[in-house]
Design a protein around this motif. Structure first.
Motif, short mmCIF file in Angstrom:
data_model
loop_
_atom_site.label_atom_id
_atom_site.label_comp_id
_atom_site.label_asym_id
_atom_site.label_seq_id
_atom_site.Cartn_x
_atom_site.Cartn_y
_atom_site.Cartn_z
N SER A 183 0.87 -1.17 -0.04
CA SER A 183 -0.06 0.05 0.04
C SER A 183 0.81 1.24 -0.03
O SER A 183 0.19 2.34 -0.09
CB SER A 183 -1.09 -0.07 1.29
OG SER A 183 -0.07 0.11 2.37
N GLY A 184 2.06 0.84 0.15
CA GLY A 184 3.24 2.17 0.16
C GLY A 184 3.28 3.09 1.48
O GLY A 184 4.01 4.05 1.58
N GLN A 185 2.75 2.14 2.61
CA GLN A 185 2.96 2.69 3.91
C GLN A 185 4.28 2.40 4.54
O GLN A 185 4.80 3.18 5.54
CB GLN A 185 1.84 2.32 4.71
CG GLN A 185 0.43 2.73 4.37
CD GLN A 185 -0.68 2.06 5.44
OE1 GLN A 185 -0.63 2.32 6.48
NE2 GLN A 185 -1.41 0.88 4.96
N ALA A 186 5.09 1.79 3.89
CA ALA A 186 6.42 1.56 4.16
C ALA A 186 7.32 1.14 2.89
O ALA A 186 6.87 0.60 2.03
CB ALA A 186 6.58 0.25 5.29
N ASP A 187 8.71 1.36 3.23
CA ASP A 187 9.47 1.16 1.97
C ASP A 187 10.00 -0.17 2.05
O ASP A 187 10.15 -0.63 0.76
CB ASP A 187 10.72 2.07 2.19
CG ASP A 187 10.57 3.57 2.17
OD1 ASP A 187 9.73 3.89 1.46
OD2 ASP A 187 11.33 4.10 2.93
N ALA A 188 10.18 -0.86 2.97
CA ALA A 188 10.53 -2.39 3.12
C ALA A 188 9.58 -3.19 4.39
O ALA A 188 9.59 -2.33 5.49
CB ALA A 188 11.93 -2.54 3.16
N GLY A 189 9.76 -4.45 4.12
CA GLY A 189 9.02 -5.13 5.06
C GLY A 189 9.68 -6.64 5.28
O GLY A 189 10.38 -6.98 4.14
N LEU A 190 9.65 -7.42 6.35
CA LEU A 190 10.23 -8.62 6.29
C LEU A 190 8.98 -9.33 6.51
O LEU A 190 8.23 -9.41 7.60
CB LEU A 190 11.15 -8.66 7.64
CG LEU A 190 12.56 -8.24 7.69
CD1 LEU A 190 13.01 -7.97 8.71
CD2 LEU A 190 13.25 -9.07 6.62
N VAL A 191 8.83 -10.30 5.54
CA VAL A 191 7.79 -11.52 5.38
C VAL A 191 8.53 -12.82 4.97
O VAL A 191 9.73 -12.79 5.11
CB VAL A 191 6.48 -10.81 4.31
CG1 VAL A 191 6.10 -9.46 4.60
CG2 VAL A 191 7.63 -10.99 2.92
N TYR A 192 7.72 -13.72 4.84
CA TYR A 192 8.01 -15.13 4.26
C TYR A 192 8.26 -15.17 2.98
O TYR A 192 7.66 -14.30 1.95
CB TYR A 192 7.32 -16.11 5.03
CG TYR A 192 7.19 -16.32 6.50
CD1 TYR A 192 8.12 -16.66 7.19
CD2 TYR A 192 6.02 -16.08 7.26
CE1 TYR A 192 8.27 -16.70 8.46
CE2 TYR A 192 5.82 -16.33 8.47
CZ TYR A 192 7.10 -16.41 9.09
OH TYR A 192 6.91 -16.92 10.42
N VAL A 193 8.89 -16.10 2.41
CA VAL A 193 8.92 -16.32 0.99
C VAL A 193 7.42 -16.53 0.35
O VAL A 193 7.39 -16.01 -0.66
CB VAL A 193 9.91 -17.74 0.65
CG1 VAL A 193 9.85 -18.05 -0.72
CG2 VAL A 193 11.28 -17.38 1.07
#
Length: 256
Positions: A183-193
């Protein structure tokens, strides 16, 4: 004598008719019916949704209702008295919490594993190339809350690398982390494959080697107070079967 003969004729006519009626309705086992409730880690939604279709096909009349959330939230609900048939966790720690509370009908079974990746906006406009880059000043990063399995895995990577992140938000499940990025609220995130795969071209994916030291193993088990224990066991059997493992592999999960 004529009356006796007439009565005999009626009996002889009715008996074969009754015998034919018996042969036309042989006894058959009743098909499975009802539904089960599965508490499942949010990251399992794409794969388990496909399994629900397979489960209904294998068990006519049966259905699966899912409650997807962070595994720590689901474990807390169960220990507080929530009712479900099956629990599928994104790590062994939350399953252990449920087991220690005496809520499992038997031992859990490990059925998959998952690894963290970094997701960014399409094209990776901030040029994130490593886990260390997530600590760059001015970069907005979002992670899972620490009790949630994806948050616990992030913590293990931080401890191993010495890189400590300052996320702009910590989300209750991995799906919410992904949404913050798409949604563009963060530049990056840590998620699962698996989450990165499900997002498709909505994100760019950055793999980092340190994730190999923080792999999460997924266990599943039937709950002791399951309203439909037989159907619950059939769902667990499907998940661990060749069919279930194929669906999980297609979604990006690795073997446990």
């Amino acid at each position: 004598m004529r009356g006796i003969g007439l009565l005999t004729g009626v009996v002889l006519v009715m008996l074969p008719a009754g015998m034919v009626a018996c042969r036309s309705t042989p006894s058959r086992p009743s098909p499975p019916a009802g539904s089960i409730v599965v508490f499942a880690a949010a990251s399992l939604k794409p794969a388990f949704s496909k399994m629900a279709t397979e489960f209904s096909a294998e068990n006519p009349g049966a259905a699966v209702d899912f409650d997807y959330a962070g595994s720590s939230d689901l474990a807390n609900q169960l220990t507080q008295g929530a009712t479900a048939d099956v629990f599928a966790s994104a790590d062994t720690a939350q399953m252990d919490t449920v087991a220690r509370a005496g809520l499992l009908a038997g031992g859990p079974t490990n059925f998959a594993s998952n690894t963290l990746v970094i997701v960014t906006a399409p094209g990776n406009p901030k040029h994130v190339a490593s886990f260390g880059d997530l600590a760059t000043s001015g970069l907005s990063v979002v992670t899972c809350q620490r009790p949630v399995p994806c948050g616990a895995a992030t913590q293990r990577v931080e401890d191993h690398t010495g890189v400590h992140l300052r996320p702009v938000s910590e989300e209750p499940n991995v799906t919410d982390v992904l949404t913050k990025v798409t949604s563009g609220q963060a530049d990056a995130g840590l998620v699962y494959v698996t989450d990165a795969i499900s997002a498709g071209d909505k994100v760019s994916t950055v793999n980092f080697p340190e994730a190999a030291g923080a792999v999460n193993v997924y266990p599943i088990g039937v709950l002791k107070k399951a309203p439909a224990p037989a159907l619950a066991q059939k769902f667990v059997t499907l998940v661990t079967s060749d069919t279930g493992q194929k669906i999980l592999s297609q979604s990006g999960f690795a073997k446990p």
